[in-house]
Design an enzyme around this catalytic site. Structure first.
Site, PDB file in Angstrom:
ATOM      1  N   LYS A  81       0.724  -1.233  -0.165  1.00  0.00           N
ATOM      2  CA  LYS A  81       0.015  -0.026   0.150  1.00  0.00           C
ATOM      3  C   LYS A  81       0.859   1.238  -0.021  1.00  0.00           C
ATOM      4  O   LYS A  81       1.729   1.484   0.687  1.00  0.00           O
ATOM      5  CB  LYS A  81      -0.858   0.018   1.093  1.00  0.00           C
ATOM      6  N   GLY A  84       6.585   4.121   9.355  1.00  0.00           N
ATOM      7  CA  GLY A  84       5.420   5.163   9.763  1.00  0.00           C
ATOM      8  C   GLY A  84       5.689   5.521  11.119  1.00  0.00           C
ATOM      9  O   GLY A  84       6.644   5.182  11.987  1.00  0.00           O
ATOM     10  N   SER A  85       4.579   5.803  11.647  1.00  0.00           N
ATOM     11  CA  SER A  85       4.475   6.729  13.111  1.00  0.00           C
ATOM     12  C   SER A  85       4.635   5.475  14.255  1.00  0.00           C
ATOM     13  O   SER A  85       4.026   4.335  13.917  1.00  0.00           O
ATOM     14  CB  SER A  85       3.357   7.474  13.229  1.00  0.00           C
ATOM     15  N   THR A  86       5.075   5.761  15.256  1.00  0.00           N
ATOM     16  CA  THR A  86       5.020   4.931  16.292  1.00  0.00           C
ATOM     17  C   THR A  86       3.515   4.461  16.801  1.00  0.00           C
ATOM     18  O   THR A  86       3.303   3.194  17.006  1.00  0.00           O
ATOM     19  CB  THR A  86       5.812   5.614  17.633  1.00  0.00           C
ATOM     20  N   GLY A  88       2.127   2.201  14.042  1.00  0.00           N
ATOM     21  CA  GLY A  88       2.841   0.718  14.356  1.00  0.00           C
ATOM     22  C   GLY A  88       2.244  -0.082  15.447  1.00  0.00           C
ATOM     23  O   GLY A  88       1.994  -1.325  15.580  1.00  0.00           O
ATOM     24  N   GLU A 117       9.436  -0.197  11.379  1.00  0.00           N
ATOM     25  CA  GLU A 117      10.270   0.910  11.388  1.00  0.00           C
ATOM     26  C   GLU A 117       9.425   2.247  11.731  1.00  0.00           C
ATOM     27  O   GLU A 117       8.984   2.673  10.843  1.00  0.00           O
ATOM     28  CB  GLU A 117      11.207   1.040  10.263  1.00  0.00           C
ATOM     29  N   CYS A 120      12.584  10.112   9.218  1.00  0.00           N
ATOM     30  CA  CYS A 120      12.442   9.212  10.627  1.00  0.00           C
ATOM     31  C   CYS A 120      13.780   9.397  11.427  1.00  0.00           C
ATOM     32  O   CYS A 120      13.565   9.559  12.707  1.00  0.00           O
ATOM     33  CB  CYS A 120      12.192   7.893  10.241  1.00  0.00           C
ATOM     34  N   GLU A 180       7.713  13.727  18.475  1.00  0.00           N
ATOM     35  CA  GLU A 180       8.471  13.862  16.959  1.00  0.00           C
ATOM     36  C   GLU A 180       7.713  15.197  16.395  1.00  0.00           C
ATOM     37  O   GLU A 180       6.601  14.827  16.165  1.00  0.00           O
ATOM     38  CB  GLU A 180       8.258  12.535  16.288  1.00  0.00           C
TER      39      GLU A 180
END
Length: 492
Positions: A184, A237-239, A242, A260, A295, A394
């Protein structure tokens, strides 16, 4: 040769790319805007479960008919080498798509992003005949073999920053390992990856092995994670996202995930770092490249007090020398923020940090009058305490926080972060200090006298703690798409 171009002259891919061809499927329409000027670039459809199911069906058929995992490894490598060659041949077109649709500058997308994407594909093509098992020690009259096998169908979800190269970190090793891929794109930056899928088909990657579906994360992305026939997930992507993917993967069948995620990467600068002007250039680039939408961006400067004032002054000078403008103009040196939503998020965070006690020594504002695009001024914040939002969260924008220290142990203590552990850099000419710092810092990647990966593919990328687990790139990158099987033969 000039790299600048007119966006109106570039053909835009349309549809999902499933089964080796572009496919139009019903779904809520999503308008894709160019970040540089917020003008229309194209429309995509939110594929959802229907597009994912069609991609899975194509992948199953392709695996069965092509026997991709069973053919001679060098034959698999030859196909991927052709794919890499086509990427290089079409680097200009891919680079233009990437520049138009993302925050990446045309000065970077052709000669770096597209070329490095080809390099990643070539790197993993060379692994095809190097996937080896082991024979373990046993008693007499027994044979113990550990072999590596592909999962079958794997899912990959990629972010909007560095769309091509981040995608290549996933689809290249997955294909080299013998898998089929359902990937995606970000709904903000779909087009360059669609073009890559078309090139894969032209190179002879069996139709259905590399599928690209469009849509939102909560619809199409979730459908990929939930699908029972997709046996492995790789996400960048973002925490927060995730964590949601981990939960969904567990709820829908217990499948492994590689994540990641976000970072608050420190740049630890010692007084003996060397030429301070060179160091200032590194520090500035680490938080301003791609407007900080990286990142691993070096968003926390931790500098020895002896040189702090001079270093910060020189970094600020570099923030004043930028040229913000359209990504398709090779004279532009400073990128736009990917969207108005992200711009507003950055600005809100900076304002909140200041309200909580931080001080902006430069920047802290939206850059107006840049072709109606989304630009944020490079910002340097001081007096950012541990309980300040500027330390805790972040920014994912061109924002640098500054702290000082008197000795190395104090600096290492400040480099620690309670949540993130993706990357860090240490700047010193003393190798003993550099290695001590690298050993002490809790992060998945530590650079010495640079910040950022550069062009190498051989070492892994990934973080500790809230920055994720599992690895992309290097040998670990292909091992992530292989599972181990133990075989025990008793021939007594």
């Amino acid at each position: 040769m000039t790299l600048s171009f007119d966006p109106a002259t570039v053909a835009i891919p349309r549809g999902h790319h499933i089964g080796g061809q572009y496919v139009q499927l019903p779904g809520a329409e999503i308008e894709v805007l160019r970040p540089s000027d917020l003008q229309h670039m194209g429309m995509i459809a939110d594929g959802g479960e229907a597009a994912v199911q069609r991609a899975v069906d194509a992948a199953k058929k392709a695996l069965a008919q092509s026997r991709w995992a069973k053919i001679a490894p060098r034959d698999r490598a030859a196909v991927l080498m052709r794919f890499a060659g086509l990427i290089e041949e079409n680097a200009t077109y891919l680079g233009q798509l990437e520049a138009m649709g993302s925050s990446r500058l045309i000065s970077m997308t052709i000669t770096r992003d597209a070329v490095r994407t080809a390099g990643v594909v070539r790197y993993y093509a060379e692994f095809c005949d190097k996937i080896e098992g082991t024979v373990t020690s046993t008693e007499a009259n027994a044979l113990s073999i550990v072999k590596h096998e592909p999962y079958g169908i794997v899912g990959a979800i990629v972010p909007w920053n560095f769309p091509m190269i981040t995608a290549a970190w996933k689809f290249a090793p997955a294909l080299a390992a013998g898998n089929a891929v359902v990937m995606k794109t970000s709904e903000l930056t779909p087009h360059s990856l669609l073009a890559l899928a078309e090139l894969a088909a032209r190179a002879g990657v069996p139709a259905g092995l590399f599928n690209v579906v469009n849509g939102y994360g909560h619809t199409t992305g979730a459908a990929i994670v939930r699908h029972p026939d997709i046996l492995k997930i790789s996400f960048t992507g973002s925490t927060q996202t995730g964590a949601a993917i981990m939960t969904l993967a567990a709820q829908s069948g217990i499948k492994p995930v590689t994540l990641e995620l976000g970072g608050k990467s420190p740049q630890l600068v010692l007084a003996d770092a060397g030429d301070i002007d060179v160091v200032a250039g590194r520090v500035a680039a680490a938080f301003m490249d791609n407007a900080g939408q990286v990142c691993t961006a070096g968003s926390r400067l931790i500098v020895e007090d002896k040189i702090a004032d001079e270093l910060v002054e020189r970094v600020i000078a570099r923030t004043k020398a930028i040229k913000a403008g359209p990504t398709w103009d090779e004279a532009t040196t400073f990128a736009p923020i990917i969207s108005r939503k992200q711009l507003e998020r950055i600005d809100t965070m900076v304002r909140a940090s200041i309200s909580e006690g931080a001080s902006a020594v430069t920047g802290g504002t939206v850059l107006e009058g840049r072709n109606e695009g989304s630009f944020y001024a490079p910002t340097v914040l001081e007096n950012v305490s541990d309980d300040n939002i500027g330390f805790k969260e972040e920014f994912f924008g061109p924002v640098l926080t500054v702290r000082t220290f008197a000795d190395l142990d104090e600096g290492l203590a400040q480099a620690a972060h309670p949540v993130y552990g993706l990357a860090a850099s240490v700047h010193t000419t003393d190798l003993k200090k550099a290695l001590k710092a690298a050993d002490s810092i809790e992060a998945g990647m530590v650079w010495i006298n640079q910040h950022g990966r550069g062009p190498e593919f051989t070492y892994p990328a990934g973080g500790y703690k809230g920055s994720g687990f599992g690895k992309d790139m290097g040998r670990a990158g292909i091992e992530a798409f292989l599972r181990q099987k133990a075989i025990w033969a008793n021939y007594a």
